[in-house]
Design an enzyme around this catalytic site. Structure first.
Site, PDB file in Angstrom:
ATOM      1  N   ASP A  71      40.611   3.865  43.194  1.00  0.00           N
ATOM      2  CA  ASP A  71      41.061   4.430  44.462  1.00  0.00           C
ATOM      3  C   ASP A  71      40.877   5.939  44.507  1.00  0.00           C
ATOM      4  O   ASP A  71      40.974   6.550  45.579  1.00  0.00           O
ATOM      5  CB  ASP A  71      42.519   4.053  44.757  1.00  0.00           C
ATOM      6  CG  ASP A  71      43.502   4.591  43.726  1.00  0.00           C
ATOM      7  OD1 ASP A  71      43.076   4.986  42.625  1.00  0.00           O
ATOM      8  OD2 ASP A  71      44.721   4.582  44.021  1.00  0.00           O
ATOM      9  N   ARG A  72      40.599   6.563  43.353  1.00  0.00           N
ATOM     10  CA  ARG A  72      40.321   7.998  43.309  1.00  0.00           C
ATOM     11  C   ARG A  72      38.909   8.231  42.796  1.00  0.00           C
ATOM     12  O   ARG A  72      38.411   7.487  41.935  1.00  0.00           O
ATOM     13  CB  ARG A  72      41.308   8.721  42.405  1.00  0.00           C
ATOM     14  CG  ARG A  72      42.689   8.834  42.977  1.00  0.00           C
ATOM     15  CD  ARG A  72      43.552   9.763  42.157  1.00  0.00           C
ATOM     16  NE  ARG A  72      43.760   9.267  40.798  1.00  0.00           N
ATOM     17  CZ  ARG A  72      44.241   9.995  39.812  1.00  0.00           C
ATOM     18  NH1 ARG A  72      44.530  11.280  39.999  1.00  0.00           N
ATOM     19  NH2 ARG A  72      44.428   9.471  38.624  1.00  0.00           N
ATOM     20  N   HIS A  95      42.733  11.812  46.045  1.00  0.00           N
ATOM     21  CA  HIS A  95      42.948  10.746  47.023  1.00  0.00           C
ATOM     22  C   HIS A  95      42.485  11.224  48.387  1.00  0.00           C
ATOM     23  O   HIS A  95      42.811  12.336  48.817  1.00  0.00           O
ATOM     24  CB  HIS A  95      44.437  10.383  47.106  1.00  0.00           C
ATOM     25  CG  HIS A  95      44.966   9.660  45.911  1.00  0.00           C
ATOM     26  ND1 HIS A  95      44.761   8.314  45.694  1.00  0.00           N
ATOM     27  CD2 HIS A  95      45.708  10.087  44.858  1.00  0.00           C
ATOM     28  CE1 HIS A  95      45.354   7.941  44.572  1.00  0.00           C
ATOM     29  NE2 HIS A  95      45.924   9.006  44.032  1.00  0.00           N
TER      30      HIS A  95
END
Length: 453
Positions: free
Chosen positions: A248-249, A331
């Site tokens: 997700d990053r 993020h």
């Protein structure tokens, strides 16, 4: 045997669950937590989508969690192997609550759970996670419910098509990029995302292996970027990308292997999105470089400052209808991705920028690289409040201060933010100034105040 409240207190954090497999997280824990999650998030029934990463314990824990939810009358959609941003997409597109089993960048001995409500709405300690923690030890006391229905659905290709919708495939040209998946979920998702695109990927550690045999899947640590840096320099790539364990990053290095600040990546992506959404609001958290709000405003957007943390950011995005949000931690959130963060979307938009410039990453970010930053520095202190008060007193008449999230002070020399960690006995310091020497002086002055009580 009921799950221990002491264990729950130890593993339930501000935004998710993290703990040692076996000692803290086991099948009994996952079953009880799944039942409590169903009861709190979906008290009248509904659907819960469950995904998991590549850690050896993840399928077992996810399965036990699903059984607990099913026992409370909730239908479970099992999407199997997934990145966290894929799980958020599934929650949005299926309008279902979600549970992702991953410990992200933590070592192999750990696992965890990230939760969301239908539509990828975040669940934090004050918006449901605390209630789940409190209910789990006594979940067996509730009257039985008619069991829910379990189905399986692979959404990988559908998610990949969604990610590609954020760029113009016809505008892309061949871009040579090295991608370090760290044996994490990017190795599963990236090939599907770039299928059919003129992206020339050199893969590093795409084999899914939750023991992390090559290096930890934590690109924040400089030593974990060394393989990517060497590959970029050796292969003549325009840039390199590194994902954390649940993908997700995303972090980037330029064509010479030099790490590129997430704030600079965020500014590049903001520029491109504002070109498509003129006048839109874009959020940035208060530890981002000042180049981020300056870029937003120069592109005709509305820069909106927010606290650190995904629950604050998603809430503020909904309030402002922001098209995008940047966190300095890597993020990146997108309105048209159910306001959820996605390393895959950010990476693809960045590659589109590199392709449009027909230049390596260093040249793409150069116009945004205006300040010297310290990066995030962590200090373990016995008394966080006393240390914060010392700093506040020392800078009381030296600049403009606010306490929206910790202490932020803007001086004539630069600015800094000092804030307590949500999960550890640490103070986190970020400093920025016009040049390296000025930044270093300001950084050292604040650090001395923090550490000498």
């Amino acid at each position: 045997m009921p799950v221990s409240p002491d264990v729950l207190d130890a593993v339930v954090k501000a935004y998710d669950v993290r703990g040692l497999v076996g000692d803290q997280l086991d099948e009994a824990f996952a079953h009880a937590f799944g039942a409590a999650t169903a009861q709190v998030l979906l008290p009248d029934g509904g659907r819960l989508v469950v995904g998991h990463d590549m850690r050896p314990s993840s399928p077992v824990l996810a399965g036990a969690f699903a059984e607990g939810a099913l026992a409370r009358g909730v239908d479970v959609v099992d999407i199997g192997l997934a990145s966290t941003d894929q799980l958020y997409f599934a929650s949005g597109v299926l309008d279902a609550a979600g549970a992702m089993f991953t410990a992200s960048h933590n070592p192999a001995a750990y696992n965890g759970i990230k939760l969301c409500r239908p539509g990828a709405v975040p669940v934090a300690i004050d918006t449901g996670l605390g209630d789940i923690r409190d209910l789990a030890p006594q979940i067996d006391r509730l009257p039985p419910a008619a069991p829910g229905l379990r189905t399986e659905q692979d959404l990988t290709d559908r998610f990949a098509a969604h990610v590609r919708s954020f760029v113009d495939p016809d505008a892309l040209r061949p871009v040579p990029v090295a991608v370090d998946a760290g044996n994490g979920m990017a190795g599963h998702v990236w090939p599907a995302v770039v299928e059919g695109l003129p992206i020339e990927t050199t893969p590093l550690f795409f084999e899914l292996d939750g023991s992390f045999p090559n290096h930890p899947a934590n690109p924040l640590e400089p030593e974990n970027l060394r393989d990517l840096q060497a590959a970029v320099r050796a292969g003549g790539h325009a840039l390199g990308l590194a994902f954390d364990g649940d993908a997700d990053r995303v972090f980037a290095v330029d064509e010479q292997g030099r790490p590129v600040s997430s704030s600079l990546i965020g500014a590049v992506v903001a520029d491109r999105l504002l070109a498509r959404h003129p006048g839109a609001s874009v959020l940035y958290n208060l530890i981002c470089s000042h180049t981020v709000p300056e870029t937003i405003e120069a592109a005709g957007g509305v820069a909106v400052r927010t606290r650190v943390g995904h629950s604050f950011i998603k809430r503020r995005m909904a309030e402002t209808d922001a098209v995008y949000a940047v966190e300095h931690s890597g993020h990146y959130y997108f309105r048209d991705n159910y306001r959820a963060d996605s390393g895959m979307i950010a990476a693809l938009v960045l590659l589109e920028a590199v392709a449009a410039a027909d230049a390596p990453l260093s040249e793409v970010v150069a116009p945004y690289d205006r300040y010297a930053g310290s990066g995030e520095l962590n200090y373990e202190v016995a008394d966080q409040r006393a240390a914060m008060d010392r700093v506040a007193a020392a800078f009381a008449d030296r600049g403009r201060a606010d306490t929206e999230d910790g202490l932020t002070v803007v001086t004539t020399d630069g600015w800094f933010n000092l804030r307590p960690s949500n999960t550890e006995p640490l103070l986190r310091l970020n400093v920025e100034a016009d040049d390296e020497a000025t930044m270093a002086r300001l950084r050292d002055e604040v650090a001395d105040l923090v550490t000498t009580g």
